[in-house]
Design a protein around this motif. Sequence first.
Motif: not given
Lengths: 627, 626
Positions: A129-131, A293-294, B377, B425-428, B431, B568-569, B573, B576, B622
Amino acid sequence: MMPTAMRMLCRKELRSIRPFLLLILGFGLLDPLFVLFAHYPDQADLSEWLEAETQWEAHLMMFFFAIALAVGLLVREQDEGTLAFLDALPVSRDRVFVAKILVASGVLCLYPCLNVASAAVFHALSRTSLETTFPWRLLLAGGALQVAAGFFWFSLGLSLSFLRRFAFLVLALLFWAALALEEAGWTPIRWINVFSLAQPTFLGRTWVFPREKLLVQAAVATAFLALAWWRFRRLGEAVGDGRFLALRRRPWWTVLIVTGATMVTVVAWIGLLVWFGKDLSDSLPGSVSYPQWRPSRATTERYEFIFPEYQIGTMAPLLEAADGVEAKVRGFLGGEDSARIRVDLTSPLERHAGLAYWKSVRLSSRMQPGDPETLAVLGHETVHVRLDQLSAGRLSDVFPSMRLFHEGVATYVEHRFFATNEPLAQSRRVAAVTRARDEVKVEELVDSDLLRKRRDPDLVYPLGEVFIAALVTRHGDDAPARVARALARPSAPKDLVGLPLWQDAFQAAGCSWPGVVDEFFAELDRLKSEHREWVASIPRLRGIFVKDADRLGVRVANPWPTQGFVVCRFRASPEADPRFYESPTPSGDTFWVDRSNYPAATLGFQVGIRRFDASQVIYEPWVEVRL
Amino acid sequence: MIRALLYKEWIQHRGPLAVLMVLVGLGWTLAMLPVLARGRELVLLDQFRNFVLIYGILAASWICHRLIALEYRGRTQLFLEGLPVSRMVMVLVKYGVGVSVFLLLLGSVTLLTLALEAWRHGQEPSLAAMVALRVGAVGWFFFNLCFVLAFAGRYRLAIWIGLLLALLAVHEFTSLRVNEVGPFGLLDQRFAFEREWPRPGALYGTLAGGTLCLIGALVLGWTREGSVAALLAESMSHREKVMVALVLGGGVFAVSVLDERRPKAPFDLPGAATETRPGIVVKVPWEVVDASQRARMTADHLSAIRSFLDLPSIPPVFLVGRSDLDGRHYERGTLDQAEGVHVQANFSAADWDEQRFNAWLIREALLAATRGRSALESRRWILDGFSVWWFGSGRDQNPLETDARLALRACYGAPQSVSRGHLARWLQFREEVGPDIAAAVAWSGLRALERRRGGDALRQVLRRALGVVRPVDGRVLWLESEGAFDTALENAAGWEWQAWIAGWNEDLDASRGRLSNTLAAIPTLECQVGFENLSAESRLLNYQVRFQPPDSAVGAWSFLHAELPAVDVEIPPQLVQRERHGRPGDGMESLPGTISVGARIATTAALEVPALGCEVIAGWTRHEVR
């Protein structure tokens, strides 16, 4: 609509290269079959397809197909004796050429099409769903680059095909020539490095096309194609055309050439395989790797901290106390508000807990942000920054002469405002024993190069702290700041170093240089008296130089002390940078180093004692020996 | 007649063989020159080994090509067969000529090399004899191999490639070390330095292999009056070439698939505190504080989970200390060609949270055990919820607030009702609310199932979702369907989706009511991001964060950002970056540095909320910078 003759030609060409069509289809299906047999198809998103390694494999396949198809496409007509039949048809050589190129290119393009299609299907199965939009542009871009690379190799193969069996030899030699030019640093060769197209570069979701490179390669490929076309038009015209290369029965001297060429071809390609093979993955089986890590950023009123994100949990105590540190330093040294000091905690400094450069400070990432010691080091480095600001950078310009001052003030402030009593006592013990050994020489303290050559450059810390304490005792808390500002005055002489520099700065600051020096030595004598027993417990070590066939060594003559550790370090010359000192572990009572590391005529060694109740190793003076 | 045959071979091949000798001599010179140029630093024999392996095989192949392949391809062997000599004699004469010339050639360069080496370094005669024996045996083997392959005619190149691939496959998939047996054992890396007679195994293996090849060649040359060899000598058609290429490609494919499917060797950490249970291994280096206790505790947790979910095993777990991490950041490493879960954490950190780490660890362990299937997902929410549920104190009919903090997180994360869409849409959703809040929401769903259908039903459902290890191939598409959880819920718990969702929302509503005062005090964040044009290609990112209620934010807040990859993945961590601010302000802040047009960046704001024990976020957004 294609004219009938062309259609027939294309059909004839397609029939003749049908085996290649099968080959490309077969190999093109192997990748998706591999995923279906050895991976989860719904966990195969585009990420792996976009990696350089995967793209490189696809480009390599295009190379093989393009060359294999090209080397026989044109010359086969002559070799198989069908050229005459073609010439008899009511079509020009040009049309025949165009038909061949069109059909062969179409067949070649099947591979990238299959490659892209299978990547698209697996990505569709793996989407989350992120895409929000399907990455068609990325897929098409990757496919287009494969096609572009294939066109280049195809054109090259066509132009070389007229050399028959020597084509592979020339191809191998071209590769070696390109490698040699690249190793020699001739950068224009990179413009026609077709395999570099397999190295993807992304900006967001856009595959950045190397436009100029593609244009150059397209131009070169077109030139190859034109050469092949010109040659094809003349195929069979010259007497003996190709005969030399195609005939089985040849004069004896051709055997030499052919045999030699065959051998060189094989050796050249094996060499290329070895060359490119060595660049393949160097990771050891069973090794483990972690992602980097950033860095993150935290700002306070007076500082800007750069730290690894994974330390955010421990930063709070440092962040809360940081402004207080700066306030204390500014309270002691004075000075106006200035820009935030940048503190970088991302590097594991090997030899120091902290370093300062003009307006920024580096603290070792090994320091725990929450530790009181970290605050002390921050205070120490902040003093350096403030001193440089007060002196308008002059202190850094004359650092070898003023290192005692710089480190002395920093260490004094560190111990006075941030450290506990114990670190101060440990530092002062070192000062006491140095005084007891009569090794405190003013001419060395005002010349850190000389100090480094004769003794231990880190003596500036304990001795500098005592010196600044003497300065403060005699002339008040604001004395160090006055001295720093005095160096920045416009009328300050520019060329002074060493003792004259100190005298000038002290005078301009209203301080008495002789008076401070007297106070300094008086304080050292007081410390010597206070720590008399401790000083007496530190033996004077004597090192005896020894050597054998391969090694140089120092044997400590004294019985080893019951408290602490004996250490020894070596240097190649008095001018050697301390980073290159060698500090081996002892073997029995002897410290050994490899003779080959000391090619000069002399070598220096220094023995010392490390005690846990002293702030640093207590060294004897350096000893130089002739080898 | 044999003499006549010998004479015929001599007349036919003397020129080309002379050329071969010149070329081999040239090759030898080129190979040895770099060694000679470095003085006494290098040993000639080391380079000579490579020379034998490359030029030796090339020369043998070429000789056999002239003697056999050309003869049969040109069908001139028919003339020879017309002579009053048997086919066997004809083949043996060719063999004799070829092997004599080859061994003469090889012997000459070997003698030359030995003489040169004796002059440079000095050596005992016995070493020369050892070297000569090794080179002779290997040379004889390779000549016989080339001789039999010459009879294979047009397929010899394909057979060469196939042999190489087969050797690689044997080396990879079996315990047989190809580089230590037969001719490779005689010409190994110790060849130049070993002062001992060759191992009998390698020597006899080489001789036996050579004999077999010779017998094979004789069989091929004699079978069906030599017609087999004659047929094989004809040129390959295009179709045959393609077929051979496909067969070889298929072979490589099969080996690749086997290699990929082969179970990897487990990673090992020698000298560590080790605890084993059935299907579980945990290792902790002794440098870690209380290493053996930690290993035991972790092994107990994982063993209990393995039994609960009925997993066959969990890959070995390695817990390594890393002192510069804080207590809430952990990392898992990638093992190269090995199996296991290798993690780093700072077990002695002042802010160490044992339960939080264990929840993270079992999530990673289950990911490894299910080969990533539990991270799909469609079932990710189950993994997130289970790792929290396992360490929760509430069980059976206890209300959600038995785990007060988790209940608070769940109510905060789901201010309105939960729907099937959230799970799809669990990943969404993750986020939007952050991983800790999302895990609590998932936990509340599992608790709802447990409260109404009991622990056993929940266990059965969890076993189906997390405890099944699928074969790693395309069959997984048929074995698993989207509605796997539907099916498990119906079959194991006797419940339909809608009823479960309704019950879940009922529980959340009840908890919201009871925790309303606390919930009201927890801030929500709103983050606005804008891009300011600095040039045609560069933008400055400005951000402003607001808190509702305005005075609810106490303490430091952070602006989080991460550069996004092309696909888009989930945001790892490690990508970030944080801009930490000491106290909430109303003003616009800016990121240091500029961002290029076309870049992709994800942003959010975060605030640590003590009541929740975790960060709350404004929701990742995003952006594509235009």
